[in-house]
Design an enzyme around this catalytic site. Structure first.
Site, PDB file in Angstrom:
ATOM      1  CB  SER A  89      -0.956  -0.050   1.203  1.00  0.00           C
ATOM      2  OG  SER A  89      -1.922   0.960   1.140  1.00  0.00           O
ATOM      3  CG  ASP A 123       8.396  25.153  -0.921  1.00  0.00           C
ATOM      4  OD1 ASP A 123       8.645  24.735  -2.069  1.00  0.00           O
ATOM      5  OD2 ASP A 123       9.267  25.577  -0.140  1.00  0.00           O
ATOM      6  CG  HIS A 134      -5.433  -2.260  -0.310  1.00  0.00           C
ATOM      7  ND1 HIS A 134      -4.776  -1.548  -1.305  1.00  0.00           N
ATOM      8  CD2 HIS A 134      -4.890  -1.835   0.862  1.00  0.00           C
ATOM      9  CE1 HIS A 134      -3.898  -0.734  -0.759  1.00  0.00           C
ATOM     10  NE2 HIS A 134      -3.941  -0.888   0.554  1.00  0.00           N
TER      11      HIS A 134
END
Length: 429
Positions: free
Chosen positions: A144, A354, A407
């Site tokens: 994951s 940023d 998953h």
């Protein structure tokens, strides 16, 4: 921490001091913990190759082993395994609301938290590798979010990697947070449909619970009110192989006390699932895993939700109430007593413009480290199309596309997923 034995294994704990900011190696330091696991039969072998495991999340410690079991059993046949508690998690210097709040005001708190993303995790791993292995590269396995970290590793320190294995964690290299969530909501809606198809009787039960929450002050054991939106967010579990069944059994005793109030059992279980005392990083830095460059993430899941009115927290709508998935909303910080001290810092992180790059697409195109990736076709958490675009753009990468597993395939397949990836890496399949 010394060593101890479990069934068929020897486990040794390691602590590594690392810079908080790798651009300032002489500045403040934190500690990263990792657990070395080796099969008892191989404990004396100095030539055994290493495998670094990068856990999913973000914000969760590595698995706590209990002998030879699951995927670890398969790995220990070939490797000495290092289970890394990524910075801020597990036994590494922890990120907790109380600890971070003590650093100063919201700006100082947010600045500190920016140091806990994949770029820093990879640089920690490289310091650890050089201390343990010298110049020898190691195998890395990412589950994951750990797979996101693998792609960061190959972008900035491929010399440290012999082969890379990814399961359910191939990211979109340029996907912004809003792109990810715009793709995620329809997949979550599909998981809701599958859940209600399996348990049609839960349609009315879910509606009754939501109506109760909308009209009454129901409190979980920690004193936190359970809201309709909080209830919907329990759908996080629906992307796991047993998620629909777990959801059904969670809902089953909701009115077991016999009155109109929600039962203490249900409220206790919901409270445990909704608390993030043990993993604040998962909430306050979750959208930041998509932050690159000058575009703020801006609470993207909340903004994009407006495009999908079917997820509205409306218990009186005639359609089934839909659960949400791995979406992070501002109220998750404000409503959780253990996270509330970080509310202003979380808002600053959402506005941060940023962020350093997490991936180097040009370097990945020229990558020559073997990469084998399990891409789960029906993955609720990681978009299939974005994953395939990335696999196709990374040199020496191969994908195994499957809908046999969800998953959590690595965890529940008893080593089959890892075995397939290793055989791919070795050219056997």
């Amino acid at each position: 921490m010394g060593s101890f034995r479990q069934a068929g294994t020897v486990v040794t704990g390691h602590r590594f001091p690392v810079p908080l900011d790798h651009d300032d190696p002489d500045g403040p330091r934190i500690e990263v913990f990792a657990r070395e696991v080796v099969a008892s039969a191989h404990a004396g072998r100095d030539d055994l190759p290493w495998l670094l495991f990068l856990q999913g999340g973000p914000g969760y410690g590595s698995p706590r082993p209990s002998g030879r079991e699951g995927w670890l059993n398969r790995a220990l046949s070939d490797f000495r395994v290092l289970l890394l508690d990524q910075r801020g998690t597990g036994l590494s210097t922890p990120v907790t609301a109380r600890r971070v709040a003590a650093l100063g005001g919201p700006a100082e708190q947010a600045r500190y938290l920016t140091r806990f993303r994949a770029d820093s995790i990879v640089l920690d791993a490289e310091l650890i590798r050089r201390e343990l292995l010298g110049d020898t590269p190691w195998t890395i396995l990412g589950q994951s979010y750990g797979g996101f970290c693998v792609n960061t590793y190959l972008s900035f320190a491929p010399e440290g990697v012999r082969e890379a294995l990814v399961t359910g964690g191939t990211p979109g290299l340029a996907a912004a947070a809003e792109d990810v969530y715009r793709r995620t909501y329809p997949r979550v809606a599909a998981k809701n449909a599958a859940f209600y198809d399996r348990y049609p009787g839960d349609i009315d039960l879910v509606r009754d619970i939501a109506r109760r929450l909308a009209g009454h002050d129901e409190r979980m054991p920690n004193g936190r009110r359970l809201t309709v939106e909080g209830f919907q967010s329990l759908g996080l579990m629906l992307g796991m192989g047993d998620g629909a069944d777990r959801m059904h059994y969670l809902l089953e005793p909701a009115f077991a006390d016999g009155g109109p109030e929600l039962s203490e059992v249900f409220l206790q279980q919901a409270g445990a699932l909704l608390s993030h005392t043990d993993a604040p990083i998962h909430i306050v830095l979750h959208e930041a895993i998509y932050g690159q460059g000058s575009n703020p993430t801006g609470w993207a899941a909340q903004r994009v939700r407006d495009e999908f009115p079917e997820f509205a927290p409306d218990p009186d709508d005639r359609d089934p109430l839909l659960f949400t998935g791995e979406m992070i909303y501002p109220w998750m910080v404000a409503d959780d007593p253990s996270l509330a001290p970080l509310r202003e810092a979380a808002d600053l992180l959402a506005e941060h413009d940023d962020w350093p790059a997490l991936y180097d697409p040009a370097r990945l195109r020229g990558n020559d480290v073997p990469v084998s990736a399990a891409v789960y076709h029906d993955d609720m958490y990681v978009d299939f199309e974005l994953s395939m675009e990335t696999v196709q753009s990374v040199g020496s990468a191969r994908a195994w596309v499957t809908n046999e597993w969800e998953h959590d395939g690595l965890r529940v397949s008893d080593g089959q997923v890892l075995d397939r990836l290793l055989r791919m890496s070795r050219g056997e399949v």
